[in-house]
Design an enzyme around this catalytic site. Sequence first.
Site, PDB file in Angstrom:
ATOM      1  N   ASP A 171      62.504  48.660  52.904  1.00  0.00           N
ATOM      2  CA  ASP A 171      63.910  48.528  52.536  1.00  0.00           C
ATOM      3  C   ASP A 171      64.803  48.804  53.751  1.00  0.00           C
ATOM      4  O   ASP A 171      65.750  48.072  54.029  1.00  0.00           O
ATOM      5  CB  ASP A 171      64.225  49.513  51.409  1.00  0.00           C
ATOM      6  CG  ASP A 171      65.508  49.179  50.664  1.00  0.00           C
ATOM      7  OD1 ASP A 171      65.992  48.038  50.768  1.00  0.00           O
ATOM      8  OD2 ASP A 171      66.015  50.068  49.958  1.00  0.00           O
ATOM      9  N   HIS A 254      68.026  40.942  51.313  1.00  0.00           N
ATOM     10  CA  HIS A 254      68.155  41.408  49.940  1.00  0.00           C
ATOM     11  C   HIS A 254      68.404  40.259  48.964  1.00  0.00           C
ATOM     12  O   HIS A 254      67.973  40.322  47.806  1.00  0.00           O
ATOM     13  CB  HIS A 254      69.249  42.467  49.843  1.00  0.00           C
ATOM     14  CG  HIS A 254      68.763  43.844  50.150  1.00  0.00           C
ATOM     15  ND1 HIS A 254      68.600  44.301  51.448  1.00  0.00           N
ATOM     16  CD2 HIS A 254      68.360  44.861  49.339  1.00  0.00           C
ATOM     17  CE1 HIS A 254      68.134  45.536  51.414  1.00  0.00           C
ATOM     18  NE2 HIS A 254      67.979  45.899  50.151  1.00  0.00           N
ATOM     19  N   HIS A 257      65.040  38.969  48.285  1.00  0.00           N
ATOM     20  CA  HIS A 257      64.403  39.879  47.326  1.00  0.00           C
ATOM     21  C   HIS A 257      64.846  39.542  45.905  1.00  0.00           C
ATOM     22  O   HIS A 257      64.028  39.439  44.984  1.00  0.00           O
ATOM     23  CB  HIS A 257      64.762  41.331  47.636  1.00  0.00           C
ATOM     24  CG  HIS A 257      64.544  42.255  46.459  1.00  0.00           C
ATOM     25  ND1 HIS A 257      65.504  42.427  45.474  1.00  0.00           N
ATOM     26  CD2 HIS A 257      63.482  43.016  46.094  1.00  0.00           C
ATOM     27  CE1 HIS A 257      65.036  43.258  44.557  1.00  0.00           C
ATOM     28  NE2 HIS A 257      63.817  43.623  44.906  1.00  0.00           N
ATOM     29  N   HIS A 271      60.492  47.432  45.432  1.00  0.00           N
ATOM     30  CA  HIS A 271      61.692  46.820  46.013  1.00  0.00           C
ATOM     31  C   HIS A 271      61.558  46.641  47.519  1.00  0.00           C
ATOM     32  O   HIS A 271      61.757  45.546  48.056  1.00  0.00           O
ATOM     33  CB  HIS A 271      62.894  47.719  45.685  1.00  0.00           C
ATOM     34  CG  HIS A 271      64.161  47.332  46.381  1.00  0.00           C
ATOM     35  ND1 HIS A 271      65.016  46.367  45.912  1.00  0.00           N
ATOM     36  CD2 HIS A 271      64.731  47.805  47.530  1.00  0.00           C
ATOM     37  CE1 HIS A 271      66.048  46.249  46.721  1.00  0.00           C
ATOM     38  NE2 HIS A 271      65.905  47.100  47.717  1.00  0.00           N
TER      39      HIS A 271
END
Length: 365
Positions: A171, A254, A257, A271
């Site tokens: 992340d 992101h 993602h 995540h």
Amino acid sequence: MAKILISPSKYVQGAGEMKKLGTYAQAYGKKALILISKGGYKRIGELIEESFKETDCEIMFDYFNGECSKNEINRLNTIMQEKNCDLVIGIGGGKIFDTAKAVAYYGKSPVIICPTIASTDAPCSALSVIYTDEGVFEEYLFLPANPNMVLMDTDIITKSPVRLSVAGMGDALATYFEARACKRSGAISCAGGKTTEAALALAKLCFDTLMEEGIKAKTALEVGACTEAVEKIIEANTLLSGIGFESAGLAGAHAIHNGMTVLPECHHMYHGEKVAFGTITQLVLENVSVDDLEEVILFCIEVGLPVTWKELGVDEITDEKIMAVAKAACAEDDTLHNMPFEVTAETVAAALKAADAYGRYYLGE
């Protein structure tokens, strides 16, 4: 447009800090709703209760249902009202934090975030990521304020599964590259303004810390040792990445993602593991130098972050699946459009295919 930087009011990181939770909490409220998983309560519930014994703050626990969804937030808001709670404490992982922050927002109460893992940059942010009850990304809920306090007990985090801290590195890996893209495009950050130099510097420090300390920290965590490298990675995963992404901005990684949530095969992945692959894909979109791309891919391989669709759980990847991810990533209100050039579903699909090919190449497959 002004430049804006936001952050939690207080950040505390150190060994044994959870033992002081009650002392910290009584400064914020008289009755706290503590959101925690059943497993989390089994592991540290007694420790938490003990920390409140000599305080003026009453507590009640409620078990998290598993998704930061509107239904879960509404359920907990009802409990807050019925039990007259004036403080929310979220203890555990990223979806618990996001839920606790949303509940505190709607209940107009302070919130304390206590990670038991260092797997995301969610703890510090004024943002909740809302999913459906089935775990599909729905929307970002931007909050007017960051948490009142973030409490990181490094003793507890060191005992968590190593994979979670590695996911946190995944992340955090996106932070600088997304910040850099937002700076170049002049995008508006999650803080509601342009990128400050301070936020960009923290994002760069986050990346540099990962490169310098990541392998050392993972190795130490594998034997349960909380070394200085581990302390630095916990800070990078949480504080540096948290301030960096929020005050500098999100971009391709992101959004990709979020696009990947349309594939059920990826739902078991953390995540940060999906964000790591999103980071590689963003770098492909940017056509960075081979040295820069190689540095990131080799780091991912060395710490154990996924670099191929197969490692993400997708054994049979098809053009249709890749395009579904690409189209979802290119949603009109997502952050892929913060890139400093035009992106389309077709260019994202190509980058997703190439990222997987590069991953297989460096794995020697």
